[in-house]
Design a protein around this motif. Structure first.
Motif, mmCIF file in Angstrom:
data_model
loop_
_atom_site.group_PDB
_atom_site.id
_atom_site.type_symbol
_atom_site.label_atom_id
_atom_site.label_comp_id
_atom_site.label_asym_id
_atom_site.label_seq_id
_atom_site.Cartn_x
_atom_site.Cartn_y
_atom_site.Cartn_z
ATOM 1 N N UNK A 213 0.830 -1.206 0.000
ATOM 2 C CA UNK A 213 0.000 0.000 0.000
ATOM 3 C C UNK A 213 0.866 1.259 0.000
ATOM 4 N N UNK A 214 1.917 1.261 0.814
ATOM 5 C CA UNK A 214 2.811 2.423 0.853
ATOM 6 C C UNK A 214 3.526 2.605 -0.483
ATOM 7 N N UNK A 215 3.910 1.503 -1.127
ATOM 8 C CA UNK A 215 4.515 1.612 -2.451
ATOM 9 C C UNK A 215 3.572 2.305 -3.432
ATOM 10 N N UNK A 216 2.283 2.031 -3.301
ATOM 11 C CA UNK A 216 1.284 2.592 -4.216
ATOM 12 C C UNK A 216 0.853 3.997 -3.822
ATOM 13 N N UNK A 217 0.858 4.285 -2.516
ATOM 14 C CA UNK A 217 0.383 5.579 -2.002
ATOM 15 C C UNK A 217 1.491 6.215 -1.159
ATOM 16 N N UNK A 218 2.536 6.711 -1.780
ATOM 17 C CA UNK A 218 3.696 7.217 -1.018
ATOM 18 C C UNK A 218 3.383 8.416 -0.133
ATOM 19 N N UNK A 219 2.258 9.096 -0.367
ATOM 20 C CA UNK A 219 1.923 10.233 0.495
ATOM 21 C C UNK A 219 1.682 9.795 1.932
ATOM 22 N N UNK A 220 1.470 8.494 2.161
ATOM 23 C CA UNK A 220 1.272 8.004 3.521
ATOM 24 C C UNK A 220 2.493 8.254 4.396
ATOM 25 N N UNK A 221 3.669 8.331 3.781
ATOM 26 C CA UNK A 221 4.897 8.557 4.540
ATOM 27 C C UNK A 221 5.223 10.030 4.722
ATOM 28 N N UNK A 222 4.450 10.911 4.083
ATOM 29 C CA UNK A 222 4.740 12.336 4.163
ATOM 30 C C UNK A 222 4.135 12.985 5.403
#
Length: 583
Positions: A213-222
């Protein structure tokens, strides 16, 4: 084969690793919160870790382990979440089941089935009074009953006792013994095609899925995600996908005690007005109700859209008018539109397997394979494919059912999903795919024409609008397509329709006229034999959960309805019957 060109990112060893990380990195950040009076009761990452370890000590002291699962028969709540994490922390599987099985007396057979399958030694409920009838079932005679509200029910243990911990129990040793193959959860399937099965859900499945999921939605780490969410934790979408998006990324989950139901949705609106989320998850009917509320309340629009990164729908395609309304209100309120998207997966895939991670302008697209998974596309004709999956997010099998487990994988180790897909653009796989229903739901007419049930159902519901809550498509081995319509009685009563019941069907000249007109419009848009509806009948009796016509997820069990209501199906194909509308 269909797969991502990118490599899967790093995978944590267990859900407890996330909890430790955020308790150290952001100890005072809210992790879980639930309504308490006018405000919220909350647990920070630091306090959650402390309580999880205390609960885990008690579980170990009681002798619980990999072969003694915990059965949870409550709705979402902080204590429910802490107990689940505590079990996962020391290798005690948790098995949450739909609270309807306990609260609705006629659904108790489903609860018995779950208990006989899981064989728990400990059963948790948030309220021993509310769930008392279910707890008295004979299948729980040898179980320890634990509750956050004992209501002085004899023999029930107060959950607060678990928070005291147990000296002398080496919880660190138990945590250190976890492996990616350790069983974390047992999740029951909906039972739409057979008796509910217990899906074995490992630490690897949960952790790999969040890496995907994080690979697909990198804004999760921002920035840490924030959600206000009601989706039930006994279902993989709410309990594994959403819960762990928060835990894996150090976010905050505010438990919505409302639901997209007329009598409960006001609470959802109140909760959304209090907390500005960065992500919004819901089913299409929930977003439809939310659009109506947003139109009437400017301050709610400002709070809801204020810091929203993503709107995520699941369960069915989002009606295009709802999609457009959300887009336009977001743009008017904030000047930008959040990512509006969906994905595809199953309980057996933890769940996310495909995702639409780029902006598009329409509903119904489930996107491309996520990192780490491989999809085998088995042609079904007419550019339709059965989906088969291999990857670290796929279940090793079903609890206590070796034969079903073996039958669920092909000779190359791919899981047989039974779902069908089509490419958006057959010449460009990078544009992704759209869901085309269950292979088992599709059927042939006498003409040999295949009817693809899922996309046709979505088109018909769009045409019927608010007069229909749902419908079942019939026609196997018949000359033409028929539909059994589940009416929206609240809407029909509000509009003053005069209805007469006739042995399981509804009659009403004005309603017949409106439905006839709406279906005729749909037929003109899709006049082919595989989409043209020739007859319809309106059901007077709503689908029954007790008779397995409705799954725990709220979906209709088409096969069960058609079998149970064989007399009505026969009437549907009798053009002389006054209850049957012909087109």
């Amino acid at each position: 084969m269909y797969r991502s060109q990118y490599q899967l990112g790093p995978i944590s060893e267990s859900t407890g690793v996330w909890l430790h990380h955020w308790a150290q990195t952001a100890p005072d950040r809210i992790f879980l919160a639930e309504r308490s009076g006018a405000g919220w009761r909350s647990e920070t990452y630091r306090s959650a870790l402390q309580k999880v370890r205390s609960i885990a000590q008690v579980l170990l002291a009681r002798g619980l382990g990999a072969h003694t699962p915990i059965l949870i028969i409550s709705g979402n709540g902080i204590d429910h979440g802490l107990l689940s994490l505590a079990g996962q922390y020391v290798g005690v599987p948790v098995a949450p089941v739909a609270e309807q099985y306990a609260l609705i007396h006629v659904a108790h057979d489903r609860l018995r089935h779950a208990a006989n399958l899981i064989r728990p030694k400990l059963v948790y409920t948030n309220d021993a009074g509310e769930y008392g009838d279910a707890l008295d079932l004979d299948v729980f005679e040898d179980c320890e009953i634990v509750s956050s509200n004992t209501r002085e029910r004899p023999g029930t243990v107060d959950f607060r006792e678990f928070l005291k911990g147990c000296n002398g129990v080496d919880v660190d040793a138990a945590f250190a013994q976890l492996t990616p193959d350790t069983l974390a959860k047992i999740l029951l399937t909906s039972g739409s095609t057979s008796t509910p099965k217990g899906v074995l859900t490992t630490q690897r499945m949960l952790c790999a899925n969040q890496a995907m999921i994080v690979d697909s939605l990198p804004f999760l780490e921002l920035r840490p995600p924030i959600i206000v969410d009601w989706l039930p934790w006994n279902h993989v979408f709410g309990g594994s996908h959403n819960f762990n998006i928060i835990l894996a990324n150090g976010g905050s989950l505010f438990i919505d005690d409302g639901k997209p139901m007329k009598e409960l949705f006001k609470r959802t609106v109140e909760n959304l007005s209090l907390i500005a989320g960065t992500m919004s998850f819901n089913v299409p009917v929930g977003f439809g109700m939310l659009v109506d509320a947003l139109r009437q309340d400017e301050q709610l629009r400002r709070t809801y859209f204020g810091q929203l990164d993503m709107i995520f729908y699941a369960g069915a395609s989002l009606p295009q008018d709802v999609w457009t309304a959300l887009e336009s209100m977001a743009k008017e309120t904030c000047g930008t539109v959040p990512l509006m998207t969906s994905s595809w997966g199953l309980t057996e895939t933890a769940p996310a397997t495909m995702i639409q991670q780029e902006p598009i302008d329409r509903s119904g697209v489930v996107g491309v394979p996520m990192t780490g998974v491989t999809l085998k596309l088995v042609p079904q004709g007419d550019q339709l494919y059965e989906m088969r999956v291999k990857g670290p997010n796929v279940t090793p099998g079903y609890l206590g059912d070796v034969q079903k487990t073996k039958a669920s994988f092909d000779g190359e180790g791919f899981f047989l999903t039974g779902d069908a897909m089509r490419f958006i653009d057959f010449g460009d796989p990078a544009k992704g795919m759209c869901f085309a229903g269950r292979i088992s739901d599709d059927f042939k007419l006498l003409t040999g024409t295949w009817v693809r049930v899922s996309p046709l159902r979505e088109e018909l519901l769009d045409c019927l609008g608010s007069v229909a809550k749902d419908l079942v498509i019939a026609g196997a081995d018949q000359a033409d397509i028929g539909v059994l319509i589940v009416p929206n009685l609240i809407e029909l009563n509000a509009r003053g329709f005069i209805l007469v019941e006739d042995n399981g069907a509804l009659l009403g000249a004005a309603l017949f006229k409106e439905i006839h007109q709406r279906l005729a419009v749909c037929n003109r848009a899709g006049p082919g034999g595989s989409t043209r509806v020739a007859r319809a009948l309106i059901l007077s009796e709503p689908p029954s959960l007790a008779d397995l016509e409705v799954t725990a997820k709220g979906n209709l069990n088409n096969r069960k309805i058609l079998n149970r209501r064989g007399a009505l199906l026969k009437r549907l194909y009798d053009s002389a019957d006054p209850a049957t509308m012909t087109l």
